[in-house]
Scaffold this active site. Structure first.
Site, PDB file in Angstrom:
ATOM      1  CG  HIS A 170      -2.586  -0.511  -3.583  1.00  0.00           C
ATOM      2  ND1 HIS A 170      -2.772   0.831  -3.367  1.00  0.00           N
ATOM      3  CD2 HIS A 170      -2.777  -1.119  -2.383  1.00  0.00           C
ATOM      4  CE1 HIS A 170      -3.065   1.024  -2.087  1.00  0.00           C
ATOM      5  NE2 HIS A 170      -3.077  -0.140  -1.480  1.00  0.00           N
ATOM      6  CB  SER A 209      -0.929   0.013   1.229  1.00  0.00           C
ATOM      7  OG  SER A 209      -0.175  -0.101   2.421  1.00  0.00           O
ATOM      8  CD  GLU A 260      -3.295   3.455  -6.230  1.00  0.00           C
ATOM      9  OE1 GLU A 260      -3.279   4.690  -6.323  1.00  0.00           O
ATOM     10  OE2 GLU A 260      -2.761   2.841  -5.281  1.00  0.00           O
ATOM     11  CG  ASN A 320      -3.085   4.227   0.457  1.00  0.00           C
ATOM     12  OD1 ASN A 320      -4.296   4.270   0.643  1.00  0.00           O
ATOM     13  ND2 ASN A 320      -2.407   3.090   0.534  1.00  0.00           N
TER      14      ASN A 320
END
Length: 673
Positions: free
Chosen positions: A458, A437, A470, A508
């Site tokens: 991801h 992550s 992702e 993120n």
């Protein structure tokens, strides 16, 4: 017979007419103005010489009809144009519904929106039982309503409760569910679909009617009671000022018997009012963003710039790696790894799930069983999915897997050691992917013999609900792996977003400052519930504190550190992590969690300006990520925010929101925040 470009009308020896929709120059059938004009022409020809029966089918292998032509929505200049579009479809399907001969829709593949409304206007419906067959009315997800008869006709087949559930959520159903609900008269295998259509039109069974006592839900005197109950469920999900369409659907059904054209312009449920709200335009833009992400999973959609922007050359993966994946191996049976494995099995792939011992695998298998039961319903399908998910302590599945996904804890050294071992054991054509992550791929791949083999996949928590994946591209990642990863992502019905490897990647990275600002508000004495309420008032589907608990407080901390921010982490966050309270996965974080839900108190009064305070760092970081080229353009930043963080869809993404706000402020002479 008049010449038709998009439709083909044939008559067989038995007197049946077969009307095949095969939109010229398109891979998918959509009901454009030209296609609708031709449909009326065909119906006029049939009225002049009525057949014994009419079968309407698709000439496309990928599905029946995807709905109206969304591109034409952008050509509507006035409210009158929007009303005229609705009237065109309503009048056409009224002609079909009132045809003096029996009509049958033969549905294979997706059948959505206007396509579904065409099907509902037929007397009979035969659907093909195969995985790609999905039926639904998703207009509410575009901020509009099914204006071509769907609100009127669907309840008359299924009863009001089931119909309103589909209308208000945009949810689709498969062929078997369509038969069970009463939408379909027959649900059959592909090999007998034509013969079944002939048989129905030969026998002419009584058209479907809602059985008693479910038919009572259609009584005009009872409708307000049914609608009031449904409205409570809508209120719990969406506010009318943010999403007016579901409220309009209820009003149109109760007050106008499903006729959207009957609502006067002064009525909030009218076509005129809905079309003038920014929600519809923004949600249509979100739909187009979603379609762009889907395109990355098709050959040639991703280009050599790694983001599918069209500025580079199309990437062709090696021939031996172009076939769909059959076997996925997941290492790590924690919340993320276990749920990724379960999702892949749900989508039809064989999956081996590896962890250190059977005890670590057991919770993941239990969660998978619940997912299969909730989603598949049919005991045989549930059993088949369970059979596809194989516990694999020894890691035997590595050697035969097409896709290998690492989902262990966020520790660089552990990941490096694992990929060194996987590289030696995996077949040469296997895709090696990490679900990290926050850790840059360059660091993870450093000890590998061929760092170019590593790519990021991801996923986001909860895996079953979050559609974005992702596709993380490291400095050494071989370019031809990007379309392979994107194609796999689409194979499991997720949305691929190519991003450059950088701390936090895109989602993120833009999410972390927003969450941290929310936690600092808690440090200042605001309750978590109050902070969350401010975000909900802005339009977020879930508050930032609840979201942090869902993501995992340890993950939030790790991402914050990886981003290299100089500021100290929020005090309460540090205290909770030190106590081992990591959020939902540990049953305690900012909230206590039971049964997968946060135990919340009533929020306090939201201080003025709190929503702006929370959203400002989100927007700022999104602008910075774009400037640094983490993705190709602003549209992809907005897509990542919407599908990866849930950023208020009706606002169409943080950059679009900021631009719209700046434009509004400029027009009013105010200073933009």
């Amino acid at each position: 017979m008049s010449s038709l470009l998009h439709w083909k009308l044939e008559r067989d020896a038995g007197g049946l007419a077969w009307l095949t929709f095969d939109k010229d120059g398109a891979t998918t059938n959509t009901l454009s103005a030209a296609a609708m004009d031709e449909l009326r022409t065909a119906l006029a020809d049939l009225a002049a010489q009525p057949p014994k029966g009419l079968v309407i089918r698709s000439g496309k292998e990928n599905g029946f009809i995807a709905g109206a032509d969304i591109d034409e929505f952008g050509e509507l200049k006035t409210v009158d144009d929007a009303v005229a579009l609705v009237k065109r479809g309503w009048d056409t399907f009224e002609l079909l519904a009132n045809a003096p001969y029996p009509t049958l829709a033969l549905v294979r593949g997706f059948c959505l929106g206007g396509g579904m409304e065409l099907v509902l206007a037929c007397r009979y419906r035969v659907v093909v039982d195969e995985p790609g067959t999905r039926l639904g009315l998703p207009e509410v997800m575009l901020g509009i309503v099914p204006g071509w008869g769907g609100i009127k006709r669907l309840p008359r087949l299924t009863g009001a409760p089931a119909a309103l559930d589909l209308l208000l959520t945009g949810r689709t159903v498969d062929a078997r569910r369509a038969k069970k609900l009463g939408i379909a008269d027959e649900c059959v295998p592909l090999r007998i679909m034509d013969n079944t259509a002939r048989g129905v039109l030969r026998e002419l069974p009584p058209p479907r009617r809602v059985p008693f006592p479910l038919s009572l839900t259609l009584n005009p005197l009872i409708r307000p009671l049914i609608a009031a109950k449904a409205r409570k469920q809508v209120v719990a999900r969406a506010r009318r000022e943010h999403y007016p369409a579901p409220y309009a659907i209820l009003d149109i059904w109760v007050k106008y018997d499903g006729d959207a054209l009957a609502a006067p312009p002064s009525d909030p449920s009218s076509i005129a009012n809905l079309w003038q709200t920014p929600t519809a335009a923004n949600l249509i833009r979100v739909f187009k963003l979603q379609e762009r992400l889907k395109s990355f999973g098709r050959d040639g959609a991703v280009t050599s710039d790694g983001a599918g922007s069209g500025t580079g050359e199309p990437i062709a993966p090696p021939r031996e790696m172009r076939t769909p994946a059959a076997h996925v191996h997941v290492v790590g049976a924690g919340t993320m790894g276990g749920d990724i494995a379960a999702w892949c099995a749900l989508r039809g792939l064989s999956v081996t799930l590896q962890d250190q011992n059977a005890e670590r695998l057991s919770p993941a298998m239990g969660r998978a069983a619940k997912l299969f039961s909730d989603r598949l319903k049919d005991p045989l399908r549930v059993r088949d999915a369970q059979d596809r998910l194989i516990p694999d302590v020894a890691g035997d599945g590595v050697a035969r897997a097409d896709i290998i996904i690492e989902a262990i804890f966020e520790n660089l050294e552990a990941k490096q050691q694992l990929f060194t071992a996987l590289e030696a054991k995996a077949k040469p054509t296997a895709l090696l992917a990490t679900n990290t992550s926050s850790i840059p791929l360059e660091q993870i791949a450093a000890p590998m013999r061929d760092p170019g083999r590593l790519i990021g996949l991801h996923f986001f928590n909860p895996v079953a609900r979050m559609m974005l994946v992702e596709i993380v591209v490291g400095a050494s990642t071989r370019a031809e792996l990007i379309p392979i990863a994107a194609a796999f992502t689409r194979q499991i019905d997720k949305l691929p977003l190519p991003v450059k490897s950088a701390p936090g990647f895109l989602v993120n990275r833009i999410l972390a400052p927003y969450l941290m600002e929310a936690m600092r508000c808690v440090d200042e004495g605001m309750t978590p519930e109050t902070v969350d309420e401010a975000a909900l008032a802005f339009g977020m589907p879930v508050g930032p504190i609840e979201l942090a608990d869902t993501v995992g407080l340890d993950i939030c901390m790790a991402v914050g550190k990886m981003l290299g921010r100089d500021t100290a982490p929020p005090k309460r966050l540090s205290e909770l992590i030190a106590a081992g309270n990591l959020g939902r996965k540990s049953k305690r974080g900012f909230y206590d969690w039971s049964g997968g839900k946060a135990a919340k108190s009533t929020p306090g009064v939201v201080p003025p300006g709190l929503s702006d305070r929370l959203i400002r760092p989100f927007v700022t970081e999104a602008e910075t990520a774009l400037a640094e080229g983490i993705v190709a353009d602003a549209d992809l930043v907005d897509a990542g925010a919407i599908f990866g963080t849930g950023f208020a869809p009706f606002r169409s993404g943080p950059l679009h929101y900021a631009a719209a706000r700046a434009g509004s402020s400029a027009r009013s002479g105010a200073t933009s925040v």
